[in-house]
Design a protein around this motif. Structure first.
Motif, PDB file in Angstrom:
ATOM      1  N   ILE A   3      -5.721  -8.723  -2.393  1.00 42.61           N
ATOM      2  CA  ILE A   3      -4.450  -8.374  -1.752  1.00 42.61           C
ATOM      3  C   ILE A   3      -4.765  -7.878  -0.341  1.00 42.61           C
ATOM      4  O   ILE A   3      -5.695  -7.090  -0.156  1.00 42.61           O
ATOM      5  CB  ILE A   3      -3.749  -7.216  -2.513  1.00 42.61           C
ATOM      6  CG1 ILE A   3      -3.728  -7.455  -4.023  1.00 42.61           C
ATOM      7  CG2 ILE A   3      -2.361  -6.955  -1.951  1.00 42.61           C
ATOM      8  CD1 ILE A   3      -2.764  -8.457  -4.500  1.00 42.61           C
ATOM      9  N   PHE A  28      -1.749  -4.420  -8.541  1.00 42.75           N
ATOM     10  CA  PHE A  28      -1.950  -5.831  -8.911  1.00 42.75           C
ATOM     11  C   PHE A  28      -3.258  -6.034  -9.684  1.00 42.75           C
ATOM     12  O   PHE A  28      -3.489  -7.084 -10.256  1.00 42.75           O
ATOM     13  CB  PHE A  28      -1.988  -6.718  -7.649  1.00 42.75           C
ATOM     14  CG  PHE A  28      -0.641  -6.941  -7.028  1.00 42.75           C
ATOM     15  CD1 PHE A  28       0.127  -8.044  -7.381  1.00 42.75           C
ATOM     16  CD2 PHE A  28      -0.138  -6.061  -6.087  1.00 42.75           C
ATOM     17  CE1 PHE A  28       1.371  -8.262  -6.797  1.00 42.75           C
ATOM     18  CE2 PHE A  28       1.095  -6.269  -5.501  1.00 42.75           C
ATOM     19  CZ  PHE A  28       1.858  -7.369  -5.863  1.00 42.75           C
ATOM     20  N   THR A  86      -1.567 -12.108  -2.002  1.00 40.78           N
ATOM     21  CA  THR A  86      -0.367 -11.376  -1.585  1.00 40.78           C
ATOM     22  C   THR A  86      -0.649 -10.632  -0.281  1.00 40.78           C
ATOM     23  O   THR A  86      -1.722 -10.051  -0.128  1.00 40.78           O
ATOM     24  CB  THR A  86       0.023 -10.328  -2.670  1.00 40.78           C
ATOM     25  OG1 THR A  86      -0.024 -10.958  -3.948  1.00 40.78           O
ATOM     26  CG2 THR A  86       1.408  -9.771  -2.444  1.00 40.78           C
ATOM     27  N   ILE A 117       6.470  -2.658  -9.261  1.00 40.67           N
ATOM     28  CA  ILE A 117       5.740  -3.902  -9.533  1.00 40.67           C
ATOM     29  C   ILE A 117       5.619  -4.014 -11.042  1.00 40.67           C
ATOM     30  O   ILE A 117       4.916  -3.224 -11.679  1.00 40.67           O
ATOM     31  CB  ILE A 117       4.354  -3.878  -8.850  1.00 40.67           C
ATOM     32  CG1 ILE A 117       4.546  -3.821  -7.327  1.00 40.67           C
ATOM     33  CG2 ILE A 117       3.521  -5.093  -9.245  1.00 40.67           C
ATOM     34  CD1 ILE A 117       3.326  -3.429  -6.542  1.00 40.67           C
ATOM     35  N   ALA A 120       2.481  -9.493 -11.781  1.00 40.26           N
ATOM     36  CA  ALA A 120       1.969 -10.049 -10.524  1.00 40.26           C
ATOM     37  C   ALA A 120       3.057 -10.710  -9.668  1.00 40.26           C
ATOM     38  O   ALA A 120       2.989 -10.687  -8.446  1.00 40.26           O
ATOM     39  CB  ALA A 120       0.866 -11.041 -10.816  1.00 40.26           C
TER      40      ALA A 120
END
Ligand code: FAD
Length: 312
Positions: A3, A28, A86, A117, A120
């Motif tokens: 990320i 994540f 991401t 979140i 994913a």
């Protein structure tokens, strides 16, 4: 994959909002890298290495990145993007300015103002000025995302041991020229992260009245001063003091609204405040529906009385 978080910096270093984005990125379960772009970054980079949760800092140190101009940062992000799943930034003016441009140029999906979140590619984000929390899912593939900094705790400034990788600068895109920056210098805490915020609305009447009424109280409380959009639009308060959907979203311990009607767009920016106090002459003002404590009174009487009482 990893990320990539885009850092927003000031003279002190990486801003707290970016550290909140790092916390969000950590959810994540992938490696988190930080893009640190600016000029003369030596000191900032050596401090940023210790931010918890980062495995790598990508350092782009060149004059064209000095002012955080989106047009100059975008080519750099375009180059880096294929290495990441991401790209994340805090939903501040900086992030909101930069990420849509990146998403458009890469032709990728963007999810804005994420507050949770779930998986994913599944997120919660507010809609309709915060009246609705929508669960949205994005398709697989590279994703651009802004996160609301007030809901993710800022990653600790110490405890990390990130490696630093130097990047080759991409040059001046030649599309935007930096002219000047006017910074409101204040000893008071920053609006976005202040523990106490007092706000004024259109009812303050003028720039002079806004400042002379609210400043002494802010001084006593160690508070940041916010404003409604109506107060900003009429020139009473600076742009960066606007609280709400199209201003700054805040989550202080204490929020006191003086002469603020409580329009949905304003309330959307204060919902996460721990305690909301409202002072308004109109008992029917919508702000009282969200306030924990309400006082039907004239702010021009209440503010000086409260300031004097706190001085004792
Ligand atoms: P008003 O609504 O005019 O209210 C003034 C209040 O002061 C009244 O409730 C009145 O009873 C009270 N009052 C008057 N005199 C006194 C007194 N002496 N003592 C105590 N109380 C008094 N607004 C934001 O704030 N932030 C945003 O981010 C934002 N984004 C927007 C985005 C969009 C797309 C749109 C359409 C609007 C947005 N707005 C935003 C504007 C919002 O809808 C309201 O118009 C605005 O918040 C109203 O500001 P106000 O409360 O200062 O003024």
């Amino acid at each position: 994959m990893s990320i990539l978080v885009i850092a927003e910096i000031d003279a002190q270093g990486v801003k707290a909002a970016t550290r909140s984005a790092i916390t969000a990125a950590g959810q994540f379960g992938e490696e988190v890298h930080l893009l640190l772009a600016g000029s003369n970054l030596e000191g900032i980079a050596s401090k940023a290495k210790s931010i918890k949760g980062l495995s790598k800092i990508l350092l782009a140190d060149a004059p064209e990145y000095a002012q955080g101009i989106a047009e100059n940062l975008t080519p750099l992000l375009k180059q880096l993007a294929p290495n990441y799943s991401t790209i994340v930034a805090a939903a501040t003016s900086f992030g909101k300015n930069l990420l849509p441009r990146v998403a458009a140029l890469l032709n990728i999906v963007m999810v804005s103002e994420v507050t949770q979140i779930i998986a994913a590619r599944t997120f919660v984000r507010p809609m309709y000025a915060g009246n609705l929390n929508a669960t949205v899912s994005a398709p697989d593939g590279l994703l651009a995302m802004t996160v609301r900094p007030t809901v993710f705790e800022a990653a600790a400034e110490n405890g990390g041991t990130a490696l630093i990788e130097m990047l080759t600068a991409t040059g001046d895109a030649g599309k935007t020229q930096f002219i000047s920056r006017e910074l409101a210098v204040s000893d008071r805490p920053e609006l976005a992260t202040a523990k106490v915020v007092i706000s004024g609305g259109r009812s303050l009447g003028s720039k002079e009245a806004f400042l002379s009424t609210l400043s002494p109280l802010a001084e006593q409380l160690g508070a940041a001063i916010g404003a409604t959009r109506a107060a900003v639009d009429s020139g009473m308060a600076p742009n960066d003091s606007q609280v709400g959907q199209t201003g700054t979203v805040i989550a202080p311990e204490l929020y006191i609204a003086f002469g603020v009607s409580g329009a949905a767009q304003h309330v959307g920016g204060i919902k996460d405040a721990k305690v909301i106090v409202a002072v308004n002459i109109d008992a029917e003002a919508p702000i009282f529906q969200v306030a924990d404590y309400g006082l039907v009174a004239d702010l021009f009487t209440v503010v000086p009385e409260l300031t004097a009482a706190l001085k004792q």
